[in-house]
Write a protein that holds these residues in place. Structure first.
Motif, PDB file in Angstrom:
ATOM      1  N   ALA A  28      14.709 -39.696  58.323  1.00 23.27           N
ATOM      2  CA  ALA A  28      13.360 -39.299  57.903  1.00 23.27           C
ATOM      3  C   ALA A  28      12.372 -40.449  58.091  1.00 23.27           C
ATOM      4  CB  ALA A  28      13.387 -38.851  56.436  1.00 23.27           C
ATOM      5  N   HIS A  41       8.498 -33.858  53.609  1.00 24.77           N
ATOM      6  CA  HIS A  41       9.777 -33.144  53.700  1.00 24.77           C
ATOM      7  C   HIS A  41       9.602 -31.682  53.272  1.00 24.77           C
ATOM      8  CE1 HIS A  41      14.013 -32.324  53.524  1.00 24.77           C
ATOM      9  NE2 HIS A  41      13.957 -32.051  52.228  1.00 24.77           N
ATOM     10  N   PHE A  64      17.944 -38.377  48.736  1.00 27.57           N
ATOM     11  CA  PHE A  64      18.583 -38.274  50.051  1.00 27.57           C
ATOM     12  C   PHE A  64      19.772 -39.239  50.132  1.00 27.57           C
ATOM     13  CE2 PHE A  64      15.066 -36.819  53.276  1.00 27.57           C
ATOM     14  CZ  PHE A  64      14.836 -35.696  52.503  1.00 27.57           C
ATOM     15  N   GLN A  91      21.928 -41.710  55.382  1.00 27.89           N
ATOM     16  CA  GLN A  91      21.738 -41.270  56.764  1.00 27.89           C
ATOM     17  C   GLN A  91      20.466 -40.416  56.908  1.00 27.89           C
ATOM     18  OE1 GLN A  91      25.246 -39.308  58.031  1.00 27.89           O
ATOM     19  NE2 GLN A  91      24.894 -39.781  60.186  1.00 27.89           N
ATOM     20  N   ASN A  92      20.308 -39.473  55.988  1.00 30.40           N
ATOM     21  CA  ASN A  92      19.118 -38.608  56.041  1.00 30.40           C
ATOM     22  C   ASN A  92      17.842 -39.410  55.826  1.00 30.40           C
ATOM     23  OD1 ASN A  92      20.540 -36.357  56.536  1.00 30.40           O
ATOM     24  ND2 ASN A  92      20.516 -35.584  54.427  1.00 30.40           N
TER      25      ASN A  92
END
Ligand code: SF4
Length: 452
Positions: free
Chosen positions: A387, A282, A379, A382-383
């Motif tokens: 990912a 990330h 996070f 959803q994120n």
């Protein structure tokens, strides 16, 4: 427990039949400062191992094996007479460490209770009776007359749970049912008029309840003493050790690359894609996208890259190529290059800084606009799904990972991701981003050995 800087400890406790202590009160032993920390670290390895085993869903018989193995590995001492001292000292040091917040107390209480139960069951029958005597349990053994009255019922319960029928010395005890909640919940005792009839081979439950309640109260009292006096009195000596112990990383040192001597800038995108854990992937993507990272991100990613073998010159070139697109190369040289050399021990105190462990990253507190931290912890769902999807994780693996995240087992979620991405198990679990990297590289290199 009195702490001394360096001297031999007073003679060991006399040899007693049980090897298990009830930890009723801190012993009057002199403890060397080095042992204070080292013994606590060894016990912490046992407790963390148990906690990891439980979170990985190990079955009861696997847990029994694991706890025995952890105890054997970490709690021995080259001097056999010191083994009991090490057990007691390490327990009391960790009480100090883990009394300080509600969460720490809860964790310590539950894992120490599991350890106690395991060790109590391994004691001989006589040693168990001796330990029960030490608790001064107000329960009486069943008289013959009482036993005859309920014999059929006791036999019925014993048969239903595949236990030997109570006879001779193994007859049992009559105790208020609330003292043995796990036996009652598991329907493993006969109950009559508010009493549970506990067979001698089940007394572990009685003793464990006592142990747990005693330790729970003791932790609250220790916390009071810690905040009112000890923390201040020991400000220069024990307090820093105690405060560091609860977040201590216990795995190998990743400050220097080991197995994979170096990575070069030209390979960095390939290895980032194949072998970086999600936290570093990330940061890496954000750096490529925004040509900038804030301080927390620069430290987390920069030290990780150092640990995986990016040499200082390459690191400077790598960061400069990105940052200069945003701030210009002059400003990079003036404001950012120093910190990179500093991380490599070439500036300031010349300390060779160590890459961050999962524990440190998970407990960090990224602010808005920061990209460091652990995605499993920081996070939203959803994120995280998006990912993980980009890493090729989906279906059942995705559900399992999200379930671990919901239960706050972030490192386990990362371990499951590793296993899904590499189609290979990772029995040790992920404790460090650089460990993730090196385990991943091992797998890729075993599949594609370098040609000579
Ligand atoms: Fe990184 Fe550790 Fe979080 Fe995995 S668990 S993403 S390695 S901090």
């Amino acid at each position: 427990m009195e702490i001394i800087r360096s001297q031999r400890k007073i003679a060991a406790e006399p040899d007693v039949t049980p090897t298990l202590s009830l930890y009723r009160s801190a012993p009057s032993l002199e403890v060397r400062l080095e042992d204070f920390e080292l013994f606590a670290l060894d016990r912490l390895r046992v407790l963390k191992g148990i906690s990891d085993g439980l979170s990985r869903g190990k079955k009861p018989d696997e847990m029994e094996k694991l706890v025995s193995e952890l105890w054997r590995t970490h709690m021995r001492h080259q001097n056999a007479s010191e083994v009991i001292n090490k057990d007691i000292i390490s327990h009391f040091v960790l009480r100090l460490v883990y009394c300080r917040t509600e969460d720490l107390r809860k964790w310590f209480l539950s894992i120490e209770t599991i350890l106690f139960r395991h060790r109590f069951r391994l004691e001989s029958f006589d040693a168990q009776r001796m330990l029960m005597g030490e608790f001064n349990l107000p329960y009486k053994a069943l008289s013959n007359a009482e036993f005859e009255n309920v014999k059929d019922k006791l036999n019925q319960v014993a048969r239903s749970i595949n236990q030997p029928l109570p006879t001779g010395m193994l007859v049992g005890m009559k105790v208020p049912f609330e003292e043995v909640p796990d036996l009652v919940a598991g329907r493993r005792v006969f109950m009559l008029k508010g009493y549970a009839y506990v067979a001698m081979n089940q007394v572990v439950s009685l003793v464990v309840t006592q142990f747990r309640s005693h330790l729970s109260k003791a932790l609250v009292l220790t916390n009071r003493k810690w905040t009112s006096t000890i923390r201040e009195q020991e400000r220069d000596r024990l307090t820093p050790i105690v405060e560091a112990l609860s977040t201590m990383y216990l795995g190998p040192d990743y400050s220097q690359p080991k197995e994979f001597a170096e990575i070069s800038i030209k390979d960095i995108d390939i290895v980032a894609n194949s072998s970086f854990p999600l936290c570093m992937r990330h940061l890496f993507e954000k750096l490529r996208e925004e040509h900038h990272l804030k301080h927390g991100g620069r430290m987390q990613l920069g030290l990780f890259l150092k640990g995986v073998g990016l040499k200082l010159d390459d690191a400077l070139a790598f960061w400069k190529a990105e940052f200069s697109q945003k701030v210009g190369s002059e400003r990079f040289d003036k404001e950012y290059a120093y910190a990179i050399r500093h991380n490599y021990g070439k500036e300031g105190k010349r300390t060779d800084y160590t890459p961050y462990s999962c524990q440190k990253i998970i407990t960090s507190t990224p602010a808005v606009g920061d990209h460091h931290g652990c995605p499993y912890r920081h996070f939203g769902e959803q994120n995280l799904r998006a990912a993980l999807g980009k890493m090729g994780v989906g279906g059942r693996a995705m559900d399992d990972i999200l379930e671990k995240v919901q239960n706050r087992h972030y490192q386990l979620a990362c371990t499951l991701t590793f296993e899904a991405v590499h189609a290979s198990s990772c029995d040790t679990g992920i404790n460090h981003p650089n460990q993730y990297f090196s385990e991943s590289q091992k797998i890729f290199q075993s599949k594609n050995p370098p040609t000579t």
